[in-house]
Design a protein around this motif. Structure first.
Motif, PDB file in Angstrom:
ATOM      1  N   PRO A  87    -129.866 -12.980 -36.920  1.00  0.00           N
ATOM      2  CA  PRO A  87    -129.917 -14.408 -36.562  1.00  0.00           C
ATOM      3  C   PRO A  87    -130.235 -15.246 -37.793  1.00  0.00           C
ATOM      4  O   PRO A  87    -130.776 -14.733 -38.769  1.00  0.00           O
ATOM      5  CB  PRO A  87    -131.051 -14.470 -35.529  1.00  0.00           C
ATOM      6  N   PRO A  88    -129.925 -16.515 -37.756  1.00  0.00           N
ATOM      7  CA  PRO A  88    -130.181 -17.356 -38.926  1.00  0.00           C
ATOM      8  C   PRO A  88    -131.671 -17.382 -39.269  1.00  0.00           C
ATOM      9  O   PRO A  88    -132.517 -17.235 -38.397  1.00  0.00           O
ATOM     10  CB  PRO A  88    -129.709 -18.744 -38.506  1.00  0.00           C
ATOM     11  N   GLY A 116    -125.969 -17.048 -38.980  1.00  0.00           N
ATOM     12  CA  GLY A 116    -126.194 -15.659 -38.617  1.00  0.00           C
ATOM     13  C   GLY A 116    -125.050 -14.784 -39.087  1.00  0.00           C
ATOM     14  O   GLY A 116    -123.964 -15.271 -39.431  1.00  0.00           O
ATOM     15  N   GLY A 144    -122.342 -16.339 -30.798  1.00  0.00           N
ATOM     16  CA  GLY A 144    -123.602 -16.627 -30.129  1.00  0.00           C
ATOM     17  C   GLY A 144    -124.824 -16.386 -30.993  1.00  0.00           C
ATOM     18  O   GLY A 144    -125.952 -16.484 -30.529  1.00  0.00           O
ATOM     19  N   LEU A 145    -124.612 -16.073 -32.250  1.00  0.00           N
ATOM     20  CA  LEU A 145    -125.750 -15.812 -33.135  1.00  0.00           C
ATOM     21  C   LEU A 145    -126.317 -17.094 -33.718  1.00  0.00           C
ATOM     22  O   LEU A 145    -127.452 -17.125 -34.157  1.00  0.00           O
ATOM     23  CB  LEU A 145    -125.315 -14.914 -34.295  1.00  0.00           C
ATOM     24  N   GLY A 146    -125.508 -18.130 -33.718  1.00  0.00           N
ATOM     25  CA  GLY A 146    -125.941 -19.364 -34.341  1.00  0.00           C
ATOM     26  C   GLY A 146    -125.408 -19.478 -35.752  1.00  0.00           C
ATOM     27  O   GLY A 146    -125.109 -18.480 -36.392  1.00  0.00           O
ATOM     28  N   VAL A 147    -125.293 -20.698 -36.238  1.00  0.00           N
ATOM     29  CA  VAL A 147    -124.765 -20.936 -37.579  1.00  0.00           C
ATOM     30  C   VAL A 147    -125.694 -20.312 -38.604  1.00  0.00           C
ATOM     31  O   VAL A 147    -126.904 -20.506 -38.547  1.00  0.00           O
ATOM     32  CB  VAL A 147    -124.612 -22.447 -37.831  1.00  0.00           C
ATOM     33  N   ASP A 193    -121.399 -17.502 -36.121  1.00  0.00           N
ATOM     34  CA  ASP A 193    -121.375 -18.715 -35.316  1.00  0.00           C
ATOM     35  C   ASP A 193    -120.467 -18.590 -34.102  1.00  0.00           C
ATOM     36  O   ASP A 193    -120.705 -19.203 -33.072  1.00  0.00           O
ATOM     37  CB  ASP A 193    -121.023 -19.954 -36.140  1.00  0.00           C
TER      38      ASP A 193
END
Lengths: 693, 177, 352
Positions: free
Chosen positions: C235-236, C71, C66-69, C63
């Motif tokens: 990524p998630p 990830g 920049g991968l997102g929550v 998170d």
């Protein structure tokens, strides 16, 4: 009748005497024997399937730091006896098969030896090779005899007439693959030539046979060859006869006198020069009455040998003795190919042969609508159909009955593809097992009283079979002594001559020699011997073989589960019940049986050496691609045996158990897979592609 | 090319001048004189060379010795304490979980490493996702599948490992399948 | 094996410089593939640059990066066993944990690294044997799996042993497959590979890391000499996932066919689906045609089968020794159908 031993130690299950050394890794195998400053040898192999070496350039290899010698056919020592072409190492420029040993490098380290071997540049005049076994070849030939000295063919009655008259017949072709023994310990030797004595720490099934064979090849007196092998990391027949690697190790040692030389074949090299089981093509014909009685049995086998040396596996021989029928025929035909020499592998003959016969019996049962256990019971016989002699004991039917009960066979719906659990097709199968009782003609043992203990010495072998432990049990009972007071020494030509560990003959042969020695010892020195008292005695021929046919029998039961989507086969349950005379050591015997059954499972589902006809070598020559069963492939294996009393076989009443466990196991798996899926797989291995769709 | 290094094997330091090509397995067997780890295939396909590297089971045949300075290597020879056997070794003898013995030191090291992995909660390919595995037949067989045994002792190896596993409250880890 | 020098540089930049400057230098990771190949003579470098202690051995939540929550960022030096056992991987990326656990053995997973596993080379038996021609090992020498060039073949010509070989995307020069399970599990997750080269860092979609053989089978990947994989970004993921490996042994064997799948069903239709196949091509094979066909469709076995059959329209078996490999086409269809069927059943809670 042999005078039977009173069983005290025999029949119990003491743990392996070499157990601590093995679980800690301190038992020294051939490559590991401690020696001062060893050198290392690495073989060079041919890269053509047939032809002639026109030049060998060793200059780059010799220029490497640490290289002690490079051996080639140009300058290797001339051997005294080259009658056995397999052992005539580096004696010719002719290449007989791909992977043949054509040179070797000896160096200060294993890394340098291998690099030097890679640097030996060989040019060839290549000739076309021929490595393809087929039953339609026009050059198949009839060998004079098959392995074990059995007649090549047998013929009684009129099988064709039986076939024509039969109410029900099965005529099918079954094939078994080329198999490599693949003991986990590769073929290895540590060799030293010093002061006129050649010492070989060799991984072998028989130190005395190696001594004899090496002495002959090198032109030495047997006394000038000392062979040591206390532990063998598996063999399965592949270390039963002298092979090129041991001769090469001896030659390497003689090239650097006084220096110990270690040679271990790589796993890949083992696929080329360490022996294998021939692939077989088996035509099986069964003729029967409606009630299941066999009226005719024919088993005609095509298999391969090497052009340079004949080995004829006795694939159809056990069919001669298993079931009764008035009309019977067996035959063996060979194709001589540009391949390495096939050799013994666990139950040569019986193992591949009983795949054909016992799947055919399942097919017959299906044709008849008869239970496959009952079909076998109906065709049982008290007289060996081949020799006409009565069996010394034959409890095949008891094995089938006991097994069926233990396995829960009675609940079985005979219809193929009748049981599905979730996504799995479930089936069960049965097959008979048979293995002869062999006694080798020569083996001698010494029994000595020393330091308050009895010492039995014999140049026998322990391949993991348990000889260290079970011979001690036999000696104890033969002496009427406590097991703890008996020490056994084996695996060294310093001890009296013993036969090869083959044909499941070890306990019968060596055990009988030990019994003879122990009895002679007691006869001479009584119950209260003095320190140093010693007697030597040899195994005797068994006169009862004139009157009786001697075999062990067994029955395999298998459950197979096949994934309905992918065809993946799993075997969650195997049961083997055996009638093999007196069991010497219950704990170790169970291991022998389940080891054989596990190897049979491996043969059924996994193993095949893929010969590439374009190159002439086995392409899947490692343990990543030549699959042997892994732990996860093996489910529950239940082993049982009957309390069989046979007074004719030997003083122990034992029949030999190293091989019978594999015999019939693959057939039982194939029969179970057929029951699960309705698909009859007649070509081993039973891989998922044969069951898809 | 040669290089100097110190290998720590079974609690003992060994100072060596060694070819960079030498694997940890060959260093043990051919330089140090510890032949407990076995060479079955030399290519990571049989598991006979298994040792513990800082407590984890690894294959010494695919490990270059030159990379192992500072690592704590344990072979089956060094597993026991005070001259006795490790419980896994004793269980192997009791269950006759070997025949020829050549794969055995690797099996033993692998079992010791595997039990530690299991204790750390590691899953296997047969663990039902989202669950904690019981150490039953299938779990042990899968986790021990990197160690081939040509004698076919698997049916004894699994109960031996099961018997040597530390008992957990409320489980039947020692029971037969 | 030819002698080589060994170097353990202090940081990744030094490592990349060392390898980039020396055409005969290679990176050493877990060694499970390289040491194997050194012994077989498949590669003979002059210099080994040990990177096992240089790249990250950490798995970090994405998170912040920049991968997102949800990830994860995986260092290249993370061992396969650690990645498979990580609770976050098991919880969020079941397919990856399962793929890792299906690969090799416990010992090998303890050694193999994330970066190295992506770069493992084919198990083609002709590639692995220096006495048989192979375009991948020795460009221009011929492909022994397909046909042996210029060899007198009095009794036999034609293809070799192709059981482990490709049915999709092969060329006349090479029919090898990529052997990694982990890479198949990552391909279905749309993972991204972080690469450090002589000119700096870049990120490559994992599905674009490996190549099809074409006329340059000696190149397994798009990486240039000196490029070093430093990590993988996951990524998630939404939906349920699974990995299934079909092989000739129950364990410790390479895949004949493997399937990684992610299925997200909403309101009775497939909202998203991703499928990758292993053991069938020179790279992890994303079944994009099947995925497109399934998005918006009902999650039924019939639809799954139709979709994978569409994907396999271009599949070709090689009629080689021991039956060849054409069986992989129906096997791949059956396995994909089964995996998606089981995922759909678990999604809806239906007993299958």
């Amino acid at each position: 009748m042999t005078e039977m031993l009173e069983h005290q130690a025999i029949g119990r299950g003491p743990a392996r005497r070499d157990g601590v050394r093995k679980v800690t890794g301190t038992a020294p195998y051939a490559y590991e024997h401690p020696v001062e400053n060893p050198a290392f040898c690495h073989p060079v192999q041919s890269t053509v399937g047939r032809g002639r070496i026109t030049a060998i350039d060793t200059s780059a290899a010799l220029a490497l730091d640490g290289v002690l010698a490079v051996l080639t056919p140009d300058d290797a020592e001339r051997l005294a006896n080259t009658d056995d072409a397999e052992l005539a190492v580096l004696q010719t420029h002719e290449v007989a098969f791909r992977g043949q040993i054509i040179g070797a490098a000896v160096a200060e380290t294993s890394e340098v030896a291998r690099q030097a071997a890679d640097l030996v540049a060989v040019t060839y005049d290549q000739a076309p090779h021929d490595v393809v076994l087929s039953d339609s070849r026009d050059d198949l030939y009839r060998p004079d005899a098959v392995n074990g000295g059995f007649p090549t063919d047998s013929n009684e009655g009129d099988i064709e007439a039986a076939l024509a008259a039969a109410e029900v017949t099965v005529t099918q072709t079954y094939t078994t693959a080329m198999y490599h023994q693949n003991p986990l310990e590769p073929h290895t030797t540590t060799a030293r030539s010093e002061d006129g004595v050649l010492t070989l720490w060799d991984s072998t099934q028989g130190v005395h046979p190696v001594r004899k064979a090496v002495a002959k090849v090198l032109g030495l007196e047997p006394d000038a060859v000392h062979v040591v092998c206390p532990y063998v990391g598996g063999a399965f027949g592949s270390k039963g006869q002298l092979k090129a690697n041991t001769v090469l190790a001896a030659m390497a040692a003689r090239a650097v006198p006084g220096r110990s030389v270690r040679l271990a074949l790589t796993r890949q090299q083992m696929f080329d020069v360490a022996g294998y089981r021939t692939p077989t093509i088996q035509h099986v014909t069964l003729a029967a009455n409606r009630d299941g009685t066999l009226t005719g049995i024919a088993h005609d086998v095509v298999e391969q040998t090497a052009r340079i040396k004949e080995f004829a596996e006795q694939t159809a021989v056990s069919t001669r003795s298993l079931y009764a029928a008035p009309n019977r025929r067996t035959s063996h035909r060979l194709a001589a190919l540009d391949v390495g020499v096939p050799s013994w592998m666990r139950a040569p003959g019986e193992c591949p042969g009983m795949f054909g016969t016992e799947v055919a019996m399942d097919e017959l049962a299906q044709e008849l609508g008869m239970d496959p256990v009952e079909l076998r019971v109906v065709n049982d016989t008290e007289i060996d159909p081949d020799s006409g002699k009565p069996f010394s004991s034959r409890n095949l039917v008891a094995c089938l009955r006991e097994g069926a009960q233990r396995f829960g066979w009675a609940d079985r719906d005979p219809a193929p593809r009748s049981r599905r659990e979730g996504n799995q097709l479930v089936g069960t199968g049965v097959a008979s097992s048979v293995y002869p009782v062999y006694r080798m003609p020569k083996s001698t043992a010494t029994v000595r009283f020393s330091g308050g203990r009895y010492v039995a010495e014999i140049g026998a072998a322990d391949l993991g079979t348990g000889t260290w432990t079970s011979l001690a049990q036999i000696a104890a009972d033969a002496l009427g002594a406590d097991l703890a007071s008996v020490e056994v020494r084996i695996g060294d030509t310093r001890y009296p001559e013993a036969s090869v560990a083959g044909g499941s003959s070890g306990m019968t042969t060596w055990g009988s020699a030990v019994v003879e020695a122990a009895r002679a010892f007691r006869a001479k020195f009584g119950a209260d011997p003095s320190d140093g008292d010693e007697v030597e005695a040899a195994v005797q021929a068994n006169p009862a073989t004139d009157d009786y046919a001697m075999f062990a029998f067994g029955a395999h039961f298998v459950e197979a589960r096949v994934d309905a989507d992918t065809g993946e086969v799993r075997v969650p349950r195997m049961l083997g019940v055996f009638a093999a005379g007196k069991i010497i050591n219950a704990r170790l015997a169970r291991s022998q049986f389940l080891g054989g059954m596990t190897m049979g499972l491996s043969m059924a589902l996994h193993e095949t050496s893929v010969m590439d006809p374009r190159f002439g070598h086995v392409v899947n020559h490692d343990l990543a691609e030549y699959h042997i069963t892994a732990n996860a492939d093996v489910g529950e294996i239940d082993v049982g045996w009957l309390d069989e009393h046979d007074p004719h076989v030997n003083a122990m009443g034992s029949k030999g158990i190293g091989e019978i466990g594999i015999v019939g196991a693959a057939a039982a798996v194939s029969n179970a897979v057929h029951h699960a899926t309705g698909v009859r797989v007649r070509e081993l291995p039973i891989t998922l592609d044969k069951l898809l769709g | 090319m040669e290089t100097e290094l110190t290998l720590r094997i079974d609690g003992q330091d060994h100072h060596l001048t060694i070819d960079t090509r030498t694997t940890l397995l060959d260093a043990l067997r051919e330089r140090i004189g510890n032949t407990s780890a076995k060479k079955g295939c030399d290519h990571g396909q049989c598991g006979a060379c298994t040792v513990l590297t800082d407590g984890r089971r690894t294959l010494s045949c695919l490990t270059l010795a030159v990379t192992q300075g500072g690592a704590e290597i344990t072979t089956a020879e060094g597993l026991g304490q005070d001259g006795g056997l490790h419980p896994v070794q004793q269980a192997f003898i009791d269950h006759d979980a070997f025949q020829c013995g050549y794969c055995t030191p690797g099996q033993v090291c692998s079992a010791v490493g595997m039990l530690a992995e299991y204790a750390d909660g590691w899953p296997s390919a047969v663990t039902e996702p989202g669950t904690t595995a019981e150490l039953d037949h299938d779990e042990i067989a899968e986790r021990m599948s990197g160690n081939l045994c040509r004698c076919g002792a698997y049916a004894n190896i699994v109960p031996a490992v099961q018997a040597a596993a530390p008992r957990r409250e409320g489980t039947n880890a020692g029971g037969a399948r | 094996m030819k002698p080589f020098a060994y170097q353990a540089p202090g940081d990744v930049v030094d490592a990349v410089r060392s390898v980039a400057e020396d055409p005969a230098a290679v990176y050493l990771g877990g060694g499970t593939n390289l040491v194997d190949h050194l012994k077989l003579g498949i590669v003979s470098p002059d210099l080994l640059v040990d990177v096992t202690s240089l790249t990250s051995a950490e798995i970090t939540d994405g998170d912040g990066g920049g991968l997102g929550v949800g990830g994860l960022s995986v260092g290249a030096a993370v061992r396969n066993s650690d990645l498979a056992a990580d609770p976050r991987v098991r919880e969020r990326f079941r397919v990856l944990s399962q793929a890792l656990l299906a690969g090799a053995s416990g010992q090998l997973r303890n050694m193999a690294t994330t970066g190295g596993n992506l770069l493992q080379r084919t198990r083609c038996v002709y590639f692995q044997n220096v006495s048989t021609p192979c375009n991948k090992r020795e460009p221009g020498s011929g492909c022994s799996a397909l046909a042996v060039p210029g060899r007198p073949a009095p009794t036999h010509d034609g293809a070799g042993w192709t059981r482990n070989h490709a049915i999709l995307g092969a060329s006349e020069h090479c029919v090898a497959t990529h052997p990694s399970d982990m890479a198949v599990g990552m391909a279905v997750l749309d993972a991204r590979v972080r690469v450090l080269g002589p000119d700096g860092e870049r990120v490559i979609p994992l599905t674009e890391l490996h190549r099809l053989p074409g006329d340059a089978p000696e190149r397994d990947t798009v990486l240039e000499h000196g490029d070093l994989i430093t990590g993988v970004e996951l990524p998630p993921m939404r939906g349920r996932s699974a990995y299934r490996k079909v092989r000739d042994r129950a364990s410790y064997a390479f895949a004949l066919v493997s399937v990684a799948a992610v299925l997200d069903v909403a309101d009775g239709v497939v909202r998203d689906v991703r499928v990758a196949l292993g053991g069938v091509a020179h790279k992890p094979w994303r079944a994009t045609r099947a995925e497109e066909q399934l998005r918006g469709a009902a999650p039924t076995p019939a639809n799954f089968r139709a979709a994978i059959e569409a994907e396999l329209t271009d599949a070709r078996g090689v009629d080689g020794l021991d039956g060849g490999n054409a069986f992989k086409i129906p096997l791949a269809a059956a396995t994909v159908t089964a995996v998606l069927r089981d995922l759909a059943a678990s999604e809806t809670g239906d007993p299958r």
